[in-house]
Scaffold this motif. Structure first.
Motif, PDB file in Angstrom:
ATOM      1  N   HIS A  99     114.179 -84.294 -73.573  1.00 40.99           N
ATOM      2  CA  HIS A  99     114.223 -83.011 -74.257  1.00 40.99           C
ATOM      3  C   HIS A  99     112.943 -82.793 -75.056  1.00 40.99           C
ATOM      4  N   ALA A 100     112.337 -81.624 -74.861  1.00 43.41           N
ATOM      5  CA  ALA A 100     111.161 -81.231 -75.639  1.00 43.41           C
ATOM      6  C   ALA A 100     111.512 -80.016 -76.473  1.00 43.41           C
ATOM      7  N   VAL A 101     111.108 -80.031 -77.728  1.00 44.25           N
ATOM      8  CA  VAL A 101     111.226 -78.875 -78.611  1.00 44.25           C
ATOM      9  C   VAL A 101     109.843 -78.289 -78.806  1.00 44.25           C
ATOM     10  N   VAL A 102     109.724 -76.989 -78.610  1.00 37.14           N
ATOM     11  CA  VAL A 102     108.471 -76.275 -78.844  1.00 37.14           C
ATOM     12  C   VAL A 102     108.673 -75.398 -80.071  1.00 37.14           C
ATOM     13  N   ILE A 103     107.778 -75.529 -81.037  1.00 31.43           N
ATOM     14  CA  ILE A 103     107.846 -74.718 -82.257  1.00 31.43           C
ATOM     15  C   ILE A 103     106.819 -73.601 -82.138  1.00 31.43           C
ATOM     16  N   GLY A 104     107.304 -72.385 -81.951  1.00 26.94           N
ATOM     17  CA  GLY A 104     106.415 -71.230 -81.815  1.00 26.94           C
ATOM     18  C   GLY A 104     106.436 -70.668 -80.411  1.00 26.94           C
ATOM     19  N   ALA A 105     106.742 -69.364 -80.295  1.00 23.44           N
ATOM     20  CA  ALA A 105     106.827 -68.711 -78.990  1.00 23.44           C
ATOM     21  C   ALA A 105     105.678 -67.750 -78.771  1.00 23.44           C
ATOM     22  N   GLY A 106     104.485 -68.181 -79.191  1.00 25.47           N
ATOM     23  CA  GLY A 106     103.286 -67.444 -78.826  1.00 25.47           C
ATOM     24  C   GLY A 106     102.838 -67.834 -77.431  1.00 25.47           C
ATOM     25  N   ILE A 107     101.630 -67.460 -77.074  1.00 24.00           N
ATOM     26  CA  ILE A 107     101.137 -67.717 -75.727  1.00 24.00           C
ATOM     27  C   ILE A 107     101.073 -69.214 -75.435  1.00 24.00           C
ATOM     28  N   GLY A 108     100.539 -69.998 -76.364  1.00 24.25           N
ATOM     29  CA  GLY A 108     100.455 -71.438 -76.136  1.00 24.25           C
ATOM     30  C   GLY A 108     101.813 -72.096 -76.050  1.00 24.25           C
ATOM     31  N   GLY A 109     102.731 -71.740 -76.955  1.00 24.99           N
ATOM     32  CA  GLY A 109     104.056 -72.335 -76.941  1.00 24.99           C
ATOM     33  C   GLY A 109     104.835 -72.007 -75.689  1.00 24.99           C
ATOM     34  N   LEU A 110     104.769 -70.744 -75.258  1.00 24.20           N
ATOM     35  CA  LEU A 110     105.495 -70.360 -74.042  1.00 24.20           C
ATOM     36  C   LEU A 110     104.893 -71.024 -72.806  1.00 24.20           C
TER      37      LEU A 110
ATOM     38  N   ARG B 227     114.844 -69.421 -78.762  1.00 26.41           N
ATOM     39  CA  ARG B 227     115.746 -69.012 -79.840  1.00 26.41           C
ATOM     40  C   ARG B 227     114.921 -68.309 -80.923  1.00 26.41           C
ATOM     41  N   LEU B 228     115.041 -66.988 -80.961  1.00 26.90           N
ATOM     42  CA  LEU B 228     114.299 -66.181 -81.918  1.00 26.90           C
ATOM     43  C   LEU B 228     114.974 -66.205 -83.281  1.00 26.90           C
ATOM     44  N   GLY B 229     114.203 -65.883 -84.310  1.00 30.63           N
ATOM     45  CA  GLY B 229     114.747 -65.877 -85.663  1.00 30.63           C
ATOM     46  C   GLY B 229     115.241 -67.232 -86.106  1.00 30.63           C
ATOM     47  N   THR B 230     114.576 -68.292 -85.649  1.00 32.46           N
ATOM     48  CA  THR B 230     115.015 -69.662 -85.942  1.00 32.46           C
ATOM     49  C   THR B 230     113.847 -70.479 -86.479  1.00 32.46           C
ATOM     50  N   PRO B 231     113.590 -70.401 -87.769  1.00 33.54           N
ATOM     51  CA  PRO B 231     112.472 -71.169 -88.335  1.00 33.54           C
ATOM     52  C   PRO B 231     112.790 -72.654 -88.399  1.00 33.54           C
TER      53      PRO B 231
ATOM     54  N   ASN C 224     110.603 -90.039 -85.396  1.00 30.65           N
ATOM     55  CA  ASN C 224     111.817 -90.055 -84.576  1.00 30.65           C
ATOM     56  C   ASN C 224     112.086 -88.731 -83.868  1.00 30.65           C
ATOM     57  N   GLY C 225     111.178 -87.738 -84.022  1.00 24.58           N
ATOM     58  CA  GLY C 225     111.356 -86.471 -83.334  1.00 24.58           C
ATOM     59  C   GLY C 225     112.436 -85.589 -83.916  1.00 24.58           C
ATOM     60  N   LEU C 226     112.841 -85.849 -85.156  1.00 30.90           N
ATOM     61  CA  LEU C 226     113.870 -85.031 -85.794  1.00 30.90           C
ATOM     62  C   LEU C 226     113.301 -83.665 -86.163  1.00 30.90           C
ATOM     63  N   VAL C 227     113.988 -82.606 -85.747  1.00 28.05           N
ATOM     64  CA  VAL C 227     113.602 -81.231 -86.045  1.00 28.05           C
ATOM     65  C   VAL C 227     114.734 -80.624 -86.873  1.00 28.05           C
ATOM     66  N   VAL C 228     114.438 -80.240 -88.101  1.00 28.22           N
ATOM     67  CA  VAL C 228     115.450 -79.742 -89.027  1.00 28.22           C
ATOM     68  C   VAL C 228     115.376 -78.215 -89.088  1.00 28.22           C
ATOM     69  N   LEU C 229     116.495 -77.589 -88.768  1.00 31.07           N
ATOM     70  CA  LEU C 229     116.633 -76.140 -88.851  1.00 31.07           C
ATOM     71  C   LEU C 229     117.524 -75.799 -90.038  1.00 31.07           C
ATOM     72  N   ALA C 230     117.783 -74.531 -90.240  1.00 26.26           N
ATOM     73  CA  ALA C 230     118.582 -74.115 -91.396  1.00 26.26           C
ATOM     74  C   ALA C 230     120.003 -74.639 -91.330  1.00 26.26           C
ATOM     75  N   ARG C 231     120.618 -74.652 -90.134  1.00 25.96           N
ATOM     76  CA  ARG C 231     122.021 -75.004 -90.019  1.00 25.96           C
ATOM     77  C   ARG C 231     122.290 -76.149 -89.047  1.00 25.96           C
TER      78      ARG C 231
END
Length: 412
Positions: A3-14, A121-125, A133-140
């Motif tokens: 599993h890969a998480v990409v932070i940011g849906a600009g041109i590079g992220g997409l 996933r839009l609106g998801t900072p 460890n690759g932990l990505v913390v979101l609001a919920r």
């Protein structure tokens, strides 16, 4: 499946999301904004980035939506040509490809269409990441990823986490405007005009539109928004900004006044230009890779910001490989992993990208400094040098970008 998480849906992220998905990765993209590219501007995709897009099957779609840059070059503010280029000369040096021009939103749509529903996933900072460890913390919720791709822009919080001692972005000394203008008669030549500390660019697009951009040498603080990124998504009062453009460039050569007269205030974007004057020590740490502006934000003078982000994405996917054929990760006791050891994976990504992007970043900053000249004598010497250099050695001028444009993606 890894599993890969990409932070940011600009041109590079997409682009990274598409490239990794084609390699067999499960991908989730988190984007803090509520929409993708809500306001538009133009974009030039050079031959090097077109080759990269070809590797993910998007190159031909981009070409179909684009206008090919015809003959163009650099001019003075009074219209006199300093140097000219031709599409034939550029294409001949770059395997048949020249610079293509399209709306940023069109490229985003091409990339987004290649991802499965629910991937973005839009609106998801993202609030916090842990490189160990690759932990990505979101609001919920929290997500643990095998790979985290930080494509979160010039003011990247992830970059600050990975390299807290790095000085971060610096104001480049210019503010910029961008606008799309409907035009019944589209100028046939793309060109960039230089004056005393000011620049105005004209790039004809498809479907009767022209992309214009401008810069002026002023103190920082003109973009009216503290979180505007290098590519410029901030927008102040459009009426004030358009009036300012008309004041600054209304007496320049045609078609600049005519284009500004046809422009709408709602289409004007303004941003101060920031860049990374100091290269990073690496483009990764732990399970996290930095990409695009987060890794090497550059001034727009070479038109390579988005192009280098696209290169980053396909090189990263190549370095990581397919999850079933990943490089063994020594940090996991010899078990087959997805990040690679010091001789593969993310280390290979840094090795392939850091030197190249640092050179382009520095070269673009140098051009920016030259364009900022205001002293009349310095401007005259600059313009004379450009004109004489073109007349005496046109092939050398045409070949000045060969090292950048001649890049080819890594082969499997």
């Amino acid at each position: 499946m890894a599993h890969a998480v990409v932070i940011g849906a600009g041109i590079g992220g997409l682009t990274a999301a598409v490239a990794l998905r084609r390699r067999g990765w499960e991908v989730t993209v988190f984007e803090r904004a509520a929409s993708l590219e809500p306001v538009g501007s133009g974009l030039g995709i050079a031959a090097n980035a077109l080759r990269a897009l070809d590797t993910i099957g998007a190159g031909d779609d981009v070409r179909a939506l684009s206008a090919v840059q015809g003959s163009g070059g650099f001019r003075r503010s009074d219209g006199r040509w300093l140097l000219r280029t031709t599409v034939e000369a550029t294409a001949a040096r770059n395997g048949g490809d020249s610079l293509v021009l399209l709306r940023r939103s069109d490229l985003v749509d091409v990339l987004f269409s290649r991802l499965e529903a629910g991937t973005v996933r839009l609106g998801t900072p993202v609030l916090r990441v842990d490189p160990d460890n690759g932990l990505v913390v979101l609001a919920r919720e929290q997500v643990t990823a095998d790979l985290v791709v930080a494509a979160d822009g010039i003011h990247s919080p992830v970059r600050s986490t990975l390299f807290p001692g790095h000085p971060g972005p610096r104001y480049a000394g210019v503010t910029s405007w961008r606008l799309l203008v409907p035009a019944d008669h589209v100028p046939g030549r793309a060109h960039e005009s230089w004056g005393h500390g000011r620049v105005f660019g004209v790039m004809p697009l498809a479907a009767g539109r022209v992309y214009c951009y401008a810069t002026d040498t002023v103190p920082a603080g003109g973009d009216r928004r503290a979180d505007g990124d290098a590519s410029g998504d901030a927008n102040g009062d459009g009426g004030d900004q358009l009036a300012e453009l008309r004041r600054l460039f209304g007496d320049w050569h045609s078609p600049i006044p005519e284009l500004l007269a046809a422009a709408s205030p709602r289409d004007v974007l303004r941003n101060d230009v920031y860049h990374l004057a100091t290269p990073l020590p690496a483009m990764h740490r732990g399970r996290i890779a930095l990409l695009g502006d987060a890794a090497h934000a550059m001034t727009p003078n070479m038109g390579q910001g988005a192009c280098q982000a696209i290169e980053d994405a396909v090189v990263l996917a190549h370095a990581m490989g397919s999850p079933g054929h990943a490089v063994p990760d020594g940090s996991r006791g010899g078990r087959e992993g997805t990040l690679g050891g010091e001789n593969g994976g993310l280390a290979a990504y840094t090795a392939a990208r850091l030197e190249r992007t640092s050179k382009i970043m520095a070269r673009s900053a140098t051009i920016c400094r030259v364009s900022r000249m205001r002293n009349p004598l310095a401007v005259r010497l600059r313009d004379t040098a450009l004109a004489v250099g073109w007349r005496l050695a046109p092939s050398r001028v045409n070949g000045a970008m060969d090292e950048v444009l001649g890049w080819t993606p890594p082969a499997d």
